[in-house]
Enzyme design. Structure first.
Site, PDB file in Angstrom:
ATOM      1  N   ASP A 186      81.516  38.153  15.564  1.00 54.01           N
ATOM      2  CA  ASP A 186      81.444  37.410  16.819  1.00 54.01           C
ATOM      3  C   ASP A 186      80.175  37.800  17.581  1.00 54.01           C
ATOM      4  OD1 ASP A 186      83.826  35.915  18.719  1.00 54.01           O
ATOM      5  OD2 ASP A 186      82.055  36.706  19.752  1.00 54.01           O
ATOM      6  N   ILE A 187      79.560  36.823  18.225  1.00 56.00           N
ATOM      7  CA  ILE A 187      78.305  37.061  18.943  1.00 56.00           C
ATOM      8  C   ILE A 187      78.517  37.896  20.213  1.00 56.00           C
ATOM      9  CG2 ILE A 187      78.250  35.021  20.460  1.00 56.00           C
ATOM     10  CD1 ILE A 187      75.353  34.565  19.370  1.00 56.00           C
ATOM     11  N   GLU A 232      87.378  27.900  22.941  1.00 53.75           N
ATOM     12  CA  GLU A 232      86.039  27.452  23.350  1.00 53.75           C
ATOM     13  C   GLU A 232      85.375  26.591  22.282  1.00 53.75           C
ATOM     14  OE1 GLU A 232      83.801  30.971  24.140  1.00 53.75           O
ATOM     15  OE2 GLU A 232      85.072  31.572  25.820  1.00 53.75           O
ATOM     16  N   VAL A 233      85.586  26.968  21.030  1.00 53.94           N
ATOM     17  CA  VAL A 233      84.902  26.253  19.938  1.00 53.94           C
ATOM     18  C   VAL A 233      85.939  25.452  19.152  1.00 53.94           C
ATOM     19  CG1 VAL A 233      83.451  26.482  17.899  1.00 53.94           C
ATOM     20  CG2 VAL A 233      83.200  28.109  19.793  1.00 53.94           C
ATOM     21  N   HIS A 246      90.335  35.218  15.018  1.00 57.87           N
ATOM     22  CA  HIS A 246      89.636  36.433  15.447  1.00 57.87           C
ATOM     23  C   HIS A 246      90.342  37.628  14.832  1.00 57.87           C
ATOM     24  CE1 HIS A 246      87.676  34.591  19.166  1.00 57.87           C
ATOM     25  NE2 HIS A 246      88.631  33.710  18.917  1.00 57.87           N
ATOM     26  N   HIS A 292      89.470  28.871  13.941  1.00 60.64           N
ATOM     27  CA  HIS A 292      89.012  30.201  13.542  1.00 60.64           C
ATOM     28  C   HIS A 292      90.058  31.229  13.929  1.00 60.64           C
ATOM     29  CE1 HIS A 292      87.465  29.238  17.555  1.00 60.64           C
ATOM     30  NE2 HIS A 292      87.617  30.517  17.854  1.00 60.64           N
ATOM     31  N   ASN A 309      93.157  30.812  19.110  1.00 64.44           N
ATOM     32  CA  ASN A 309      93.368  30.082  20.357  1.00 64.44           C
ATOM     33  C   ASN A 309      93.431  28.589  20.061  1.00 64.44           C
ATOM     34  OD1 ASN A 309      93.255  32.382  22.108  1.00 64.44           O
ATOM     35  ND2 ASN A 309      91.055  32.463  21.741  1.00 64.44           N
TER      36      ASN A 309
HETATM   37  P1  5GP Z   1      87.585  30.804  21.013  1.00 62.01           P
HETATM   38  O1  5GP Z   1      87.594  30.982  22.503  1.00 62.01           O
HETATM   39  O2  5GP Z   1      87.197  29.392  20.635  1.00 62.01           O
HETATM   40  O3  5GP Z   1      88.847  31.271  20.362  1.00 62.01           O
HETATM   41  O4  5GP Z   1      86.467  31.795  20.463  1.00 62.01           O
HETATM   42  C1  5GP Z   1      85.150  31.423  20.234  1.00 62.01           C
HETATM   43  C2  5GP Z   1      84.390  32.685  19.876  1.00 62.01           C
HETATM   44  O5  5GP Z   1      83.168  32.306  19.276  1.00 62.01           O
HETATM   45  C3  5GP Z   1      84.032  33.569  21.079  1.00 62.01           C
HETATM   46  O6  5GP Z   1      84.571  34.878  20.863  1.00 62.01           O
HETATM   47  C4  5GP Z   1      82.508  33.569  21.087  1.00 62.01           C
HETATM   48  O7  5GP Z   1      81.954  34.811  21.462  1.00 62.01           O
HETATM   49  C5  5GP Z   1      82.158  33.194  19.667  1.00 62.01           C
HETATM   50  N1  5GP Z   1      80.913  32.463  19.527  1.00 62.01           N
HETATM   51  C6  5GP Z   1      80.507  31.393  20.249  1.00 62.01           C
HETATM   52  N2  5GP Z   1      79.318  30.950  19.821  1.00 62.01           N
HETATM   53  C7  5GP Z   1      78.976  31.762  18.772  1.00 62.01           C
HETATM   54  C8  5GP Z   1      77.839  31.802  17.909  1.00 62.01           C
HETATM   55  O8  5GP Z   1      76.906  31.003  18.001  1.00 62.01           O
HETATM   56  N3  5GP Z   1      77.828  32.769  16.959  1.00 62.01           N
HETATM   57  C9  5GP Z   1      78.848  33.668  16.816  1.00 62.01           C
HETATM   58  N4  5GP Z   1      78.748  34.575  15.851  1.00 62.01           N
HETATM   59  N5  5GP Z   1      79.931  33.656  17.616  1.00 62.01           N
HETATM   60  C10 5GP Z   1      79.989  32.708  18.587  1.00 62.01           C
END
Ligand code: 5GP
Length: 120
Positions: free
Chosen positions: A33-34, A99-100, A106, A104, A91
Site C-alpha cells: 500500500d502507498i 476508496e478504490v 488489505h 482488494h 471495504n
Molecule cells: P480502500 O479504502 O479502497 O479499501 O483502500 C484503498 C487503498 O489503496 C488505500 O489504503 C490507499 O492507500 C491505497 N492506494 C491508493 N492509491 C494507491 C496507489 O496508487 N498505489 C498503491 N500502492 N496504493 C494505493
C-alpha cells in the site's frame, strides 16, 4: 454499477502506474500500500474487473477465488506475519470507506493492530 476501468488499480494492473509488487500470478497481483497503516500493509487484487467484495465473491470463478485466498496465505508466510498475527480487511462501498472501486483485500500486520473498528 458499471466497473470503472480507469480506476487507479485498473491502471496498476495494466502496467500504466508502477507499484511495489509482492506477488503475481495469472489471477492475482499483490503490492505494498502507498500509505501503509501498519509495518506490513499489502493489497491483493484479482486481475478481473470486480468492483468490490460483493461482486467478486458472488461472480468470480472458483479458480479466481482460490488463487486470491492462496496468495494471501503465501504472502503472509513470506512476510513473516503468520506467527504474530495479521488482519484482513475488504471495504465494500461507502459505509466501509472504499476508496478504490476495484476489489482488494488489505493484509495488515507486523505490530499490534488495535481495535477492529472505531466502535462508533
Ligand atoms: P480502500 O479504502 O479502497 O479499501 O483502500 C484503498 C487503498 O489503496 C488505500 O489504503 C490507499 O492507500 C491505497 N492506494 C491508493 N492509491 C494507491 C496507489 O496508487 N498505489 C498503491 N500502492 N496504493 C494505493
Amino acid at each position: 454499477m458499471a466497473y470503472d476501468d480507469q480506476n487507479i488499480f485498473a491502471q496498476i494492473l495494466a502496467g500504466k502506474i508502477p507499484c511495489k509488487e509482492v506477488y503475481k500470478d495469472e489471477h492475482v497481483l499483490a503490492f505494498h500500500d502507498i500509505q501503509p497503516q501498519a509495518p506490513v500493509h499489502v493489497l491483493f487484487l484479482p486481475r478481473g474487473a470486480y468492483e468490490s467484495s460483493q461482486d467478486f465473491y458472488a461472480s468470480a470463478s472458483p479458480g479466481e477465488i482460490t488463487a486470491l485466498a492462496r496468495a494471501v496465505a503465501a504472502v503472509a508466510e513470506r512476510l513473516g506475519v503468520v506467527k504474530g498475527g495479521y488482519r484482513l480487511i475488504s471495504n465494500h462501498r461507502h459505509y466501509a470507506g472504499q476508496e478504490v472501486p476495484h476489489f482488494h483485500i488489505h493484509l495488515l500486520g507486523g505490530a499490534p493492530l488495535g481495535p477492529m473498528t472505531s466502535g462508533k
